[in-house]
Design a protein around this motif. Sequence first.
Motif, PDB file in Angstrom:
ATOM      1  N   MET A   1       0.851  -1.167   0.000  1.00 39.34           N
ATOM      2  CA  MET A   1       0.000   0.000   0.000  1.00 39.34           C
ATOM      3  C   MET A   1       0.903   1.237   0.000  1.00 39.34           C
ATOM      4  O   MET A   1       1.892   1.273   0.729  1.00 39.34           O
ATOM      5  CB  MET A   1      -0.901   0.004   1.224  1.00 39.34           C
ATOM      6  CG  MET A   1      -1.803   1.219   1.285  1.00 39.34           C
ATOM      7  SD  MET A   1      -3.009   1.197   2.610  1.00 39.34           S
ATOM      8  CE  MET A   1      -2.062   1.866   3.929  1.00 39.34           C
TER       9      MET A   1
ATOM     10  N   GLY B   1      -2.425  -1.601  -3.257  1.00 43.42           N
ATOM     11  CA  GLY B   1      -3.449  -0.655  -2.861  1.00 43.42           C
ATOM     12  C   GLY B   1      -2.870   0.728  -2.738  1.00 43.42           C
ATOM     13  O   GLY B   1      -1.678   0.890  -2.454  1.00 43.42           O
TER      14      GLY B   1
ATOM     15  N   ALA C   1      -4.774  -0.697  -9.691  1.00 47.05           N
ATOM     16  CA  ALA C   1      -4.835  -0.884  -8.240  1.00 47.05           C
ATOM     17  C   ALA C   1      -5.919  -1.890  -7.882  1.00 47.05           C
ATOM     18  O   ALA C   1      -7.046  -1.802  -8.362  1.00 47.05           O
ATOM     19  CB  ALA C   1      -5.106   0.446  -7.540  1.00 47.05           C
ATOM     20  N   LYS C   2      -5.574  -2.837  -7.042  1.00 45.55           N
ATOM     21  CA  LYS C   2      -6.537  -3.835  -6.562  1.00 45.55           C
ATOM     22  C   LYS C   2      -7.425  -3.221  -5.482  1.00 45.55           C
ATOM     23  O   LYS C   2      -8.586  -3.564  -5.361  1.00 45.55           O
ATOM     24  CB  LYS C   2      -5.770  -5.045  -6.024  1.00 45.55           C
ATOM     25  CG  LYS C   2      -6.608  -6.114  -5.420  1.00 45.55           C
ATOM     26  CD  LYS C   2      -7.198  -7.028  -6.446  1.00 45.55           C
ATOM     27  CE  LYS C   2      -7.896  -8.197  -5.759  1.00 45.55           C
ATOM     28  NZ  LYS C   2      -8.501  -9.092  -6.690  1.00 45.55           N
ATOM     29  N   TYR C   3      -6.843  -2.328  -4.679  1.00 41.80           N
ATOM     30  CA  TYR C   3      -7.556  -1.708  -3.560  1.00 41.80           C
ATOM     31  C   TYR C   3      -7.287  -0.207  -3.527  1.00 41.80           C
ATOM     32  O   TYR C   3      -6.207   0.236  -3.891  1.00 41.80           O
ATOM     33  CB  TYR C   3      -7.079  -2.282  -2.222  1.00 41.80           C
ATOM     34  CG  TYR C   3      -7.079  -3.781  -2.158  1.00 41.80           C
ATOM     35  CD1 TYR C   3      -8.252  -4.486  -1.921  1.00 41.80           C
ATOM     36  CD2 TYR C   3      -5.903  -4.505  -2.360  1.00 41.80           C
ATOM     37  CE1 TYR C   3      -8.248  -5.872  -1.885  1.00 41.80           C
ATOM     38  CE2 TYR C   3      -5.895  -5.888  -2.317  1.00 41.80           C
ATOM     39  CZ  TYR C   3      -7.077  -6.567  -2.072  1.00 41.80           C
ATOM     40  OH  TYR C   3      -7.073  -7.936  -2.043  1.00 41.80           O
ATOM     41  N   VAL C   4      -8.284   0.543  -3.056  1.00 42.51           N
ATOM     42  CA  VAL C   4      -8.068   1.933  -2.663  1.00 42.51           C
ATOM     43  C   VAL C   4      -8.501   2.061  -1.214  1.00 42.51           C
ATOM     44  O   VAL C   4      -9.492   1.468  -0.792  1.00 42.51           O
ATOM     45  CB  VAL C   4      -8.796   2.972  -3.546  1.00 42.51           C
ATOM     46  CG1 VAL C   4      -8.248   2.994  -4.946  1.00 42.51           C
ATOM     47  CG2 VAL C   4     -10.278   2.783  -3.555  1.00 42.51           C
ATOM     48  N   PHE C   5      -7.727   2.797  -0.456  1.00 42.34           N
ATOM     49  CA  PHE C   5      -7.991   3.023   0.959  1.00 42.34           C
ATOM     50  C   PHE C   5      -8.403   4.477   1.147  1.00 42.34           C
ATOM     51  O   PHE C   5      -7.750   5.379   0.624  1.00 42.34           O
ATOM     52  CB  PHE C   5      -6.739   2.733   1.785  1.00 42.34           C
ATOM     53  CG  PHE C   5      -6.332   1.284   1.749  1.00 42.34           C
ATOM     54  CD1 PHE C   5      -6.741   0.408   2.741  1.00 42.34           C
ATOM     55  CD2 PHE C   5      -5.553   0.798   0.712  1.00 42.34           C
ATOM     56  CE1 PHE C   5      -6.376  -0.929   2.702  1.00 42.34           C
ATOM     57  CE2 PHE C   5      -5.174  -0.532   0.668  1.00 42.34           C
ATOM     58  CZ  PHE C   5      -5.594  -1.403   1.663  1.00 42.34           C
TER      59      PHE C   5
ATOM     60  N   THR D   1     -11.318  -2.461  -8.855  1.00 38.84           N
ATOM     61  CA  THR D   1     -10.714  -1.957  -7.636  1.00 38.84           C
ATOM     62  C   THR D   1     -11.708  -2.036  -6.483  1.00 38.84           C
ATOM     63  O   THR D   1     -12.864  -1.643  -6.617  1.00 38.84           O
ATOM     64  CB  THR D   1     -10.276  -0.495  -7.836  1.00 38.84           C
ATOM     65  OG1 THR D   1      -9.397  -0.431  -8.960  1.00 38.84           O
ATOM     66  CG2 THR D   1      -9.578   0.049  -6.617  1.00 38.84           C
TER      67      THR D   1
END
Length: 90
Positions: free
Chosen positions: A1, A23, A40-44, A65
Amino acid sequence: MFDFGENCIENCRYCKMNGIEFGVEVKNIKELIFVSNLGAKYVFVNSLELAKEMQDIADDYLLLTKIIVKTSLNKIENVIKSRIDGIFVI
């Protein structure tokens, strides 16, 4: 991340070229769309309200995402009821 910032494009490209799921911490919808297109697989995100907006966009536009909201342990129930993809407890 990693954070959305000046090295974001390079970090995203490196991860994508090497098959690393990653992420990115984002602050607005423009950043969500940008990093989603970079793989991106994830966004936080830090805000539940922003996460709700992003979740609607991710669902409507079939983004791959996943939206992850950063929150405290005592707010997990609110996040779950909001139907956000995931929770990162801080």
